[in-house]
Design a protein around this motif. Sequence first.
Motif, PDB file in Angstrom:
ATOM      1  N   GLN A   1     -21.185  -5.467  -5.865  1.00  0.00           N
ATOM      2  CA  GLN A   1     -21.513  -6.233  -4.657  1.00  0.00           C
ATOM      3  C   GLN A   1     -22.534  -5.532  -3.760  1.00  0.00           C
ATOM      4  OE1 GLN A   1     -17.622  -6.745  -2.944  1.00  0.00           O
ATOM      5  NE2 GLN A   1     -16.890  -7.984  -4.667  1.00  0.00           N
ATOM      6  N   SER A   2     -22.368  -4.220  -3.598  1.00  0.00           N
ATOM      7  CA  SER A   2     -23.183  -3.489  -2.623  1.00  0.00           C
ATOM      8  C   SER A   2     -24.077  -2.416  -3.227  1.00  0.00           C
ATOM      9  CB  SER A   2     -22.268  -2.829  -1.572  1.00  0.00           C
ATOM     10  OG  SER A   2     -21.410  -3.782  -0.995  1.00  0.00           O
ATOM     11  N   GLY A   3     -23.898  -2.120  -4.518  1.00  0.00           N
ATOM     12  CA  GLY A   3     -24.662  -1.052  -5.143  1.00  0.00           C
ATOM     13  C   GLY A   3     -23.964   0.284  -4.998  1.00  0.00           C
ATOM     14  N   ALA A   4     -24.545   1.297  -5.584  1.00  0.00           N
ATOM     15  CA  ALA A   4     -24.023   2.659  -5.492  1.00  0.00           C
ATOM     16  C   ALA A   4     -24.683   3.361  -4.317  1.00  0.00           C
ATOM     17  CB  ALA A   4     -24.295   3.417  -6.788  1.00  0.00           C
ATOM     18  N   LYS A   5     -23.879   3.857  -3.405  1.00  0.00           N
ATOM     19  CA  LYS A   5     -24.393   4.542  -2.220  1.00  0.00           C
ATOM     20  C   LYS A   5     -24.103   6.034  -2.338  1.00  0.00           C
ATOM     21  CE  LYS A   5     -24.258   4.580   2.843  1.00  0.00           C
ATOM     22  NZ  LYS A   5     -25.731   4.651   2.926  1.00  0.00           N
ATOM     23  N   ILE A   6     -25.140   6.851  -2.171  1.00  0.00           N
ATOM     24  CA  ILE A   6     -25.010   8.300  -2.263  1.00  0.00           C
ATOM     25  C   ILE A   6     -25.250   8.890  -0.882  1.00  0.00           C
ATOM     26  CG2 ILE A   6     -25.656  10.361  -3.539  1.00  0.00           C
ATOM     27  CD1 ILE A   6     -24.711   7.923  -5.247  1.00  0.00           C
TER      28      ILE A   6
ATOM     29  N   GLY B   1     -24.037  12.503   1.818  1.00  0.00           N
ATOM     30  CA  GLY B   1     -23.944  13.957   1.734  1.00  0.00           C
ATOM     31  C   GLY B   1     -25.273  14.612   2.002  1.00  0.00           C
ATOM     32  N   THR B   2     -25.786  15.346   1.023  1.00  0.00           N
ATOM     33  CA  THR B   2     -27.054  16.052   1.207  1.00  0.00           C
ATOM     34  C   THR B   2     -28.270  15.159   0.940  1.00  0.00           C
ATOM     35  OG1 THR B   2     -26.934  16.900  -1.049  1.00  0.00           O
ATOM     36  CG2 THR B   2     -26.019  18.290   0.695  1.00  0.00           C
ATOM     37  N   THR B   3     -28.009  13.873   0.725  1.00  0.00           N
ATOM     38  CA  THR B   3     -29.094  12.903   0.598  1.00  0.00           C
ATOM     39  C   THR B   3     -28.591  11.555   1.110  1.00  0.00           C
ATOM     40  OG1 THR B   3     -30.761  11.976  -0.918  1.00  0.00           O
ATOM     41  CG2 THR B   3     -28.502  12.139  -1.736  1.00  0.00           C
ATOM     42  N   ASP B   4     -29.457  10.589   1.155  1.00  0.00           N
ATOM     43  CA  ASP B   4     -29.101   9.229   1.561  1.00  0.00           C
ATOM     44  C   ASP B   4     -29.839   8.283   0.631  1.00  0.00           C
ATOM     45  OD1 ASP B   4     -28.305   6.934   2.805  1.00  0.00           O
ATOM     46  OD2 ASP B   4     -29.510   7.210   4.615  1.00  0.00           O
ATOM     47  N   PHE B   5     -29.113   7.695  -0.321  1.00  0.00           N
ATOM     48  CA  PHE B   5     -29.755   6.925  -1.384  1.00  0.00           C
ATOM     49  C   PHE B   5     -28.837   5.781  -1.790  1.00  0.00           C
ATOM     50  CE2 PHE B   5     -30.520   6.263  -5.995  1.00  0.00           C
ATOM     51  CZ  PHE B   5     -31.866   5.930  -5.951  1.00  0.00           C
ATOM     52  N   GLN B   6     -29.417   4.654  -2.120  1.00  0.00           N
ATOM     53  CA  GLN B   6     -28.632   3.510  -2.576  1.00  0.00           C
ATOM     54  C   GLN B   6     -29.394   2.782  -3.666  1.00  0.00           C
ATOM     55  OE1 GLN B   6     -26.834   1.394   0.579  1.00  0.00           O
ATOM     56  NE2 GLN B   6     -25.584   0.094  -0.740  1.00  0.00           N
TER      57      GLN B   6
ATOM     58  N   PHE C   1     -15.926  11.955  -4.282  1.00  0.00           N
ATOM     59  CA  PHE C   1     -15.754  10.503  -4.161  1.00  0.00           C
ATOM     60  C   PHE C   1     -15.265  10.197  -2.747  1.00  0.00           C
ATOM     61  CE2 PHE C   1     -13.410   6.516  -4.627  1.00  0.00           C
ATOM     62  CZ  PHE C   1     -14.299   5.747  -5.365  1.00  0.00           C
ATOM     63  N   ILE C   2     -15.994   9.354  -2.037  1.00  0.00           N
ATOM     64  CA  ILE C   2     -15.657   9.055  -0.650  1.00  0.00           C
ATOM     65  C   ILE C   2     -14.803   7.797  -0.534  1.00  0.00           C
ATOM     66  CG2 ILE C   2     -16.580   8.546   1.649  1.00  0.00           C
ATOM     67  CD1 ILE C   2     -17.097  11.416   0.651  1.00  0.00           C
ATOM     68  N   GLU C   3     -15.260   6.727  -1.133  1.00  0.00           N
ATOM     69  CA  GLU C   3     -14.556   5.451  -1.127  1.00  0.00           C
ATOM     70  C   GLU C   3     -15.209   4.574  -2.177  1.00  0.00           C
ATOM     71  OE1 GLU C   3     -15.196   4.178   2.879  1.00  0.00           O
ATOM     72  OE2 GLU C   3     -17.141   3.257   2.430  1.00  0.00           O
ATOM     73  N   PRO C   4     -14.634   3.423  -2.513  1.00  0.00           N
ATOM     74  CA  PRO C   4     -15.270   2.561  -3.513  1.00  0.00           C
ATOM     75  C   PRO C   4     -16.750   2.341  -3.219  1.00  0.00           C
ATOM     76  CG  PRO C   4     -13.102   1.713  -3.000  1.00  0.00           C
ATOM     77  CD  PRO C   4     -13.343   2.865  -2.057  1.00  0.00           C
ATOM     78  N   GLY C   5     -17.572   2.628  -4.217  1.00  0.00           N
ATOM     79  CA  GLY C   5     -19.012   2.430  -4.100  1.00  0.00           C
ATOM     80  C   GLY C   5     -19.776   3.581  -3.476  1.00  0.00           C
ATOM     81  N   VAL C   6     -19.062   4.597  -2.968  1.00  0.00           N
ATOM     82  CA  VAL C   6     -19.730   5.674  -2.226  1.00  0.00           C
ATOM     83  C   VAL C   6     -19.344   7.041  -2.787  1.00  0.00           C
ATOM     84  CG1 VAL C   6     -20.148   6.713   0.033  1.00  0.00           C
ATOM     85  CG2 VAL C   6     -19.661   4.251  -0.143  1.00  0.00           C
ATOM     86  N   SER C   7     -20.358   7.839  -3.105  1.00  0.00           N
ATOM     87  CA  SER C   7     -20.151   9.205  -3.573  1.00  0.00           C
ATOM     88  C   SER C   7     -21.006  10.141  -2.735  1.00  0.00           C
ATOM     89  CB  SER C   7     -20.541   9.318  -5.053  1.00  0.00           C
ATOM     90  OG  SER C   7     -20.287  10.612  -5.552  1.00  0.00           O
ATOM     91  N   SER C   8     -20.461  11.308  -2.394  1.00  0.00           N
ATOM     92  CA  SER C   8     -21.180  12.283  -1.575  1.00  0.00           C
ATOM     93  C   SER C   8     -21.696  13.412  -2.459  1.00  0.00           C
ATOM     94  CB  SER C   8     -20.256  12.847  -0.491  1.00  0.00           C
ATOM     95  OG  SER C   8     -20.897  13.875   0.230  1.00  0.00           O
ATOM     96  N   LEU C   9     -23.008  13.635  -2.428  1.00  0.00           N
ATOM     97  CA  LEU C   9     -23.615  14.772  -3.115  1.00  0.00           C
ATOM     98  C   LEU C   9     -23.375  16.011  -2.262  1.00  0.00           C
ATOM     99  CD1 LEU C   9     -25.482  15.828  -5.439  1.00  0.00           C
ATOM    100  CD2 LEU C   9     -27.419  15.380  -3.897  1.00  0.00           C
ATOM    101  N   THR C  10     -22.708  17.025  -2.847  1.00  0.00           N
ATOM    102  CA  THR C  10     -22.356  18.207  -2.060  1.00  0.00           C
ATOM    103  C   THR C  10     -23.254  19.407  -2.361  1.00  0.00           C
ATOM    104  OG1 THR C  10     -20.654  18.744  -3.703  1.00  0.00           O
ATOM    105  CG2 THR C  10     -19.946  17.538  -1.744  1.00  0.00           C
ATOM    106  N   THR C  11     -24.093  19.288  -3.371  1.00  0.00           N
ATOM    107  CA  THR C  11     -25.071  20.335  -3.674  1.00  0.00           C
ATOM    108  C   THR C  11     -26.344  20.066  -2.887  1.00  0.00           C
ATOM    109  OG1 THR C  11     -24.159  20.586  -5.904  1.00  0.00           O
ATOM    110  CG2 THR C  11     -26.394  21.417  -5.545  1.00  0.00           C
ATOM    111  N   GLU C  12     -26.987  21.117  -2.414  1.00  0.00           N
ATOM    112  CA  GLU C  12     -28.250  20.946  -1.687  1.00  0.00           C
ATOM    113  C   GLU C  12     -29.204  20.103  -2.522  1.00  0.00           C
ATOM    114  OE1 GLU C  12     -28.232  25.189   0.779  1.00  0.00           O
ATOM    115  OE2 GLU C  12     -29.664  24.859  -0.856  1.00  0.00           O
TER     116      GLU C  12
END
Length: 341
Positions: A41-46, A48-53, A129-140
Amino acid sequence: MRIAILGAGSLGTIAGAYIAAGGQDVELIDVYQAHVDTLNQSGAKITGTTDFQAKVKAITPDNMSGTYDLVLLLTKQLYNDSVLQELLPFLDDQSVVLSLQNGIPEEKVASIVGRERVIAGSVEFGATFIEPGVSSLTTEFNHFKKYAFQIGELNGEITERIQQIKSILDLVGGTHISDNLVGTKWSKLLINNAFSGLSAALNTEYGGVLDHEVSIVSAAHIADETIKVGYANGVKFAEMNGFDIASLEIKTEKDIPERVETLRNFMKSSRLLKASMLQDLEKKRKTEIDCINGVVPRLAEGKGILTPYNDMVVKLVKQAEESQSVPDFDSNIKFFDELNK
């Protein structure tokens, strides 16, 4: 090329987002229905150390169809028997299963899907993993784009198919081909043992291990045990991000301060990483501890090598599993303090 990411959790969501954005035909496959629905429905949202969808296609395993040319295997080893048996109908003779699981599962994977289909790999970045559809990149982010994966044929050959897979994974981040995949996987196992397992046993992020004197000294000993057991089993450790990981071996007590400083410098880009095993404990799920720290004492048997630090990590994580609780840092750090004396 038709690609599947089998196990679209924190790492798989990030990989799928960038591969899809690169114009590849990729399906993100996961059992978590809410996650699959949100991805569609909303795509994959990244974050954390970036902001990408990115717009992606996601399905549950029961909706797999046709055949896949490339499967990125990111499920937990605990479920390999059932997951890989279910995957078999969707592979043909030329299909490739790229094992990106923690630990050293390649022989098990090969025993089910066929050795000729298996390529091994190591994920060099962290995510939560943050929530459905959202993952946080934790590496620089810059480090992630430079070092995201290591991959290679089981026999060490540099083949046309490995080059093709590298070009796909380069859409995610820097991908390096190794001619020593056993050594590559053991090097990654060492980092997972020293930081993923230990941080799960202490209930902290990697930064918490780095900042506490007792835990970082314990991490150095965990790394040392892993190196000694690896050597005893004929392993030649591969460099990781240009670093000679085997140089972490402790030969005398005088080496410890230098090994601690080396680990702090090497791991500083991963300070924010929260171990997936700790996330499992928080969700009252079984962890992969037997496939991570548990590998070291198991392969030390009959070799005359003691592994008290890895043993302690396994013991504390299993206690948390059994009690369905998260460890207490202040309580558990005392056990490692005793080992350090």
